[in-house]
Design an enzyme around this catalytic site. Structure first.
Site, PDB file in Angstrom:
ATOM      1  N   HIS A 143      -9.715  -3.539  44.793  1.00 34.85           N
ATOM      2  CA  HIS A 143      -8.957  -3.213  45.444  1.00 34.85           C
ATOM      3  C   HIS A 143      -7.919  -4.658  45.283  1.00 34.85           C
ATOM      4  O   HIS A 143      -7.708  -5.029  46.616  1.00 34.85           O
ATOM      5  CB  HIS A 143      -9.062  -2.854  47.218  1.00 34.85           C
ATOM      6  CG  HIS A 143     -10.703  -0.946  46.855  1.00 34.85           C
ATOM      7  ND1 HIS A 143     -10.966  -1.244  48.140  1.00 34.85           N
ATOM      8  CD2 HIS A 143     -10.258  -1.341  46.222  1.00 34.85           C
ATOM      9  CE1 HIS A 143     -11.386  -0.309  48.121  1.00 34.85           C
ATOM     10  NE2 HIS A 143     -10.400   0.247  46.608  1.00 34.85           N
ATOM     11  N   GLU A 162      -2.679   8.229  49.850  1.00 35.56           N
ATOM     12  CA  GLU A 162      -1.470   8.740  50.695  1.00 35.56           C
ATOM     13  C   GLU A 162      -0.575   8.245  49.698  1.00 35.56           C
ATOM     14  O   GLU A 162       0.115   6.961  49.030  1.00 35.56           O
ATOM     15  CB  GLU A 162      -1.612   7.750  52.097  1.00 35.56           C
ATOM     16  CG  GLU A 162      -3.126   8.084  52.857  1.00 35.56           C
ATOM     17  CD  GLU A 162      -3.042   7.148  54.000  1.00 35.56           C
ATOM     18  OE1 GLU A 162      -3.572   7.485  54.811  1.00 35.56           O
ATOM     19  OE2 GLU A 162      -1.877   6.101  53.980  1.00 35.56           O
ATOM     20  N   TYR A 219      -0.697   1.068  58.993  1.00 36.78           N
ATOM     21  CA  TYR A 219      -0.489   2.321  58.374  1.00 36.78           C
ATOM     22  C   TYR A 219      -2.277   2.850  58.675  1.00 36.78           C
ATOM     23  O   TYR A 219      -2.387   3.444  57.235  1.00 36.78           O
ATOM     24  CB  TYR A 219       0.023   2.367  56.824  1.00 36.78           C
ATOM     25  CG  TYR A 219       1.370   2.630  56.712  1.00 36.78           C
ATOM     26  CD1 TYR A 219       2.520   3.771  56.557  1.00 36.78           C
ATOM     27  CD2 TYR A 219       2.517   1.157  57.303  1.00 36.78           C
ATOM     28  CE1 TYR A 219       3.195   3.310  56.518  1.00 36.78           C
ATOM     29  CE2 TYR A 219       3.097   0.802  57.659  1.00 36.78           C
ATOM     30  CZ  TYR A 219       4.018   2.021  56.890  1.00 36.78           C
ATOM     31  OH  TYR A 219       5.363   2.062  56.948  1.00 36.78           O
TER      32      TYR A 219
END
Length: 368
Positions: A148, A242, A252
């Site tokens: 990530h 998403e 978010y």
């Protein structure tokens, strides 16, 4: 007798030809969908087009390639890039006024023996060498975790540069804490200065470059050419990928709310919505593992103008999303089975291009 043998031979050839066409029908149809433009690439993480229509291509392993007139040239003078797990040399984007100032923006993993984190820098190109290098932002701290890093780059119509950094595998601390890097979308002036109207400039101990937070791992980001909005997509865990429209200072939700579950099948939250947290414009369950995105702003593809293309790493296709009133109305799978789709761009020529892992850069051909 000779005539019979000739007729038999012709019939046999016809049968064999029909058999070949039947067996290779999928490949023949697929070959009409695209043409290979740049071959023999490993992980073309990002690419962009120079004004002369040549390409700059990033390879995750830490190579920057200039593809011009059918030939690949390795660019020298790159910063020290640390290939660690999902990190390496990632996205590339030209300054909106590139013709005047020559600035090229790159995101990459940099670090030391303690690990790495995502960095944004800019440089100029001179005779196949990067010069005038400036580090604009370095996420901290370094981490030995391999997942990530993000990271995509985009410029809005006002000239601000946006870039994403994933949560670096630390979902419980990073994404919801604005005093920490990671799990965020950032906004800077093109020279790296913090805009005075960034949402958290007056918050004590906040990372003032943050524009939005609560993200997991955004690997797609584009400015919508029709609305000027910043659109991103991000990886969920097992489900819950998403698409989001990024708004100033908004949360978010990751990992407090999510449509996904742990890879083990267990839940980490039972909530998909909470007050003060943004809902995705669209979500995929099961996950498609999205990477790269491009809006179709071209007349080259009848019926596609206004669509959004999203690459799938997991299922190896591009999702051609038809949009209506800011929603995904339907999806069509294109370029199925070529390989993991890492990057998608619309070229200066109006054609659409995709970076396919272990293949190269392909041009998507319009349907007749």
């Amino acid at each position: 007798m000779k005539n019979l043998k000739s007729i038999f031979g012709i019939l046999l050839m016809c049968v064999l030809l029909l058999s070949f066409i039947k067996q290779n029908k999928g490949e023949l149809q697929k070959s009409k969908e695209y043409e290979l433009v740049v071959a023999d690439l490993s992980i073309p993480w990002g690419f962009t087009f120079l004004p002369d229509n040549s390409m700059l291509i990033t390879e995750k392993e830490g190579k920057l390639i200039h593809f011009i007139k059918g030939k690949k040239t390795d660019i020298t003078g790159l910063p020290k890039i640390k290939e660690q797990g999902q990190g390496g040399l990632m996205d590339i984007e030209l300054h909106p006024n590139y013709k005047k100032n020559g600035w090229i923006y790159l995101s990459y993993a940099s670090g030391n023996s303690k690990g790495a984190n995502t960095t944004l820098m800019r440089a100029r190109l001179n005779n196949s060498k990067l010069i005038n290098q400036e580090v604009l932002y370095k996420a901290s701290p370094n981490s030995k975790r391999g997942q990530h890093f993000g990271s995509r780059i985009a410029f809005d119509k006002k000239g601000y540069v946006y870039f994403s950094v994933g949560d670096r595998g630390n979902r419980d601390e990073n994404p919801q804490d604005i005093t920490r890097d990671c799990g965020k979308v950032y906004r800077l002036h093109d020279d790296g200065k913090i805009p005075k109207d960034n949402p958290f400039v007056n918050v004590k101990n906040a990372k003032t470059a943050i524009y939005s937070f609560g993200h997991r791992n955004p690997q797609g980001m584009e400015i919508n050419p029709f609305t000027g909005e910043i659109w991103t997509h991000e990886h969920g865990p097992r489900g819950g990928d998403e698409i989001n429209i990024i708004k100033k200072g908004k949360n978010y939700g990751w990992p407090t709310i999510s449509y996904g579950i742990n890879y083990s099948g267990t839940k980490f939250t039972d909530k998909t919505a909470l007050p003060g947290m943004e809902q995705p414009l669209h979500q995929w369950t099961p996950s498609i593992a999205p990477s790269g995105m491009a809006f179709v702003n071209s007349d080259k593809y009848p019926g596609w103008k206004g669509n959004l293309l999203v690459g799938s790493l997991k299922f190896q296709y591009i999702s051609n999303c038809t949009l209506k009133n800011g929603k995904v109305l339907k999806e069509e799978k294109i370029l199925e089975g070529l390989g993991r789709v890492r990057s998608v761009e619309q070229g200066n020529d109006g054609y659409l291009y995709a970076g396919i892992e272990q293949l190269g850069i392909v041009r998507i051909l319009p349907k007749n």
